[in-house]
Design an enzyme around this catalytic site. Structure first.
Site, mmCIF file in Angstrom:
data_model
loop_
_atom_site.group_PDB
_atom_site.id
_atom_site.type_symbol
_atom_site.label_atom_id
_atom_site.label_comp_id
_atom_site.label_asym_id
_atom_site.label_seq_id
_atom_site.Cartn_x
_atom_site.Cartn_y
_atom_site.Cartn_z
ATOM 1 N N CYS A 107 0.869 -1.178 0.000
ATOM 2 C CA CYS A 107 0.000 0.000 0.000
ATOM 3 C C CYS A 107 0.904 1.226 0.000
ATOM 4 C CB CYS A 107 -0.891 -0.034 1.234
ATOM 5 S SG CYS A 107 -2.106 1.290 1.316
ATOM 6 N N CYS A 136 38.204 6.621 3.927
ATOM 7 C CA CYS A 136 37.502 7.871 3.659
ATOM 8 C C CYS A 136 36.771 7.806 2.327
ATOM 9 C CB CYS A 136 38.505 9.030 3.652
ATOM 10 S SG CYS A 136 37.774 10.613 3.200
#
Length: 285
Positions: A107, A136
């Site tokens: 839904c 990083c």
């Protein structure tokens, strides 16, 4: 792909709101094509899986594999569905209603969706997603985005225990997230194996919870697979490296929600006009 959302779209997608029943654009819509996430563009549903449930919201009895994540609500009464890529709220899923042979009803709020007509969706459908963490994210992003067949690379956070983490929270070592990149690629132009091999050659997979001068669990080496085939390939490459004598510490983990990092982290080295300080290419295969 990343879109600016209207205030009402933010209420639905970011703050888990619900649009009024029978008000949505796609409630009674019968076009042929695919429905993708309004926030990030990821394909979520095919029109062939849409059906009229009479509930007042677009209903689907199946999703594109791996595109939708299910999470029980805190009260245990319903199960929320979100975009597996960006975490955007879609609606709720219900089982056992007997409305279709698949016995499932997604839904979904129309405002969480964007429809792409049949014939225009082919390039979108063939895209795949790969997620890598190797220190990083600035450097990994910089090295990976140069590969032909890579359509986009985003820096972000994955593998932690909190939603919508900030950079400061991740760096505090309290959330468990890794700095990572999410790669959208065209598998007809570049294979996942090629990307995974490159990942192992642009960072040092033998360093535990660090990469060069950067130390901490957010800098760990980890592959977050989005398909069983990716898992198999990652594990095969790790075995190959170990046979070559590398003491690989890279984890192989199912992909969870990828949270896009702050805008100032995106394309960092390209914007700065500099090169990575802790990533470079080393041939290992």
């Amino acid at each position: 792909m990343k879109k600016e959302l209207t205030e009402e779209e933010k209420r639905i997608i970011l703050h888990k709101g619900t649009e009024a029943p029978f008000s949505g654009e796609y409630c009674n819509f019968k076009g042929k094509g695919i429905y993708r996430c309004k926030a990030c563009g990821t394909p979520l549903y095919r029109s062939g899986d849409k059906f009229d449930s009479g509930c007042g919201w677009p209903s689907f009895d199946d999703e594109i594999p791996g595109a939708v994540r299910r999470t029980p609500d805190a009260d245990g009464r319903r199960t929320e569905i979100t975009c597996a890529r960006c975490g955007g709220h879609l609606g709720h899923v219900f089982l056992g209603e007997g409305l279709t042979p698949k016995n499932t009803r997604h839904c979904v709020n129309s405002l969480s969706l964007e429809f792409v007509p049949e014939g225009k969706e082919r390039r979108t459908e063939r895209m795949e997603t790969a997620i890598f963490a190797g220190g990083c994210f600035w450097g990994v992003e910089y090295m990976m985005e140069k590969t032909p067949g890579v359509l986009s690379v985003e820096s972000g956070y994955i593998g932690g225990k909190t939603d919508h983490p900030s950079y400061e929270e991740v760096c505090s070592h309290t959330t468990g997230h890794a700095e990572a990149i999410q790669v959208i690629f065209d598998p007809t132009k570049v294979s996942y194996e090629t990307l995974a091999r490159l990942f192992f050659e642009i960072h040092d997979p033998t360093q535990l919870n660090r990469q060069g001068p950067d130390v901490g669990d957010q800098y760990r080496s980890e592959i977050f697979y989005t398909t069983p085939a990716q898992k198999e390939m990652a594990e095969r490459l790790i075995r190959t490296l170990k046979e070559k004598g590398y003491d690989v510490v890279t984890r192989v983990t199912p992909a969870a929600t990828f949270w896009k990092a702050e805008n100032y982290h995106q394309d960092y080295y390209r914007r700065k006009g500099t090169r990575p300080y802790c990533h470079g290419y080393t041939k290992r295969f």
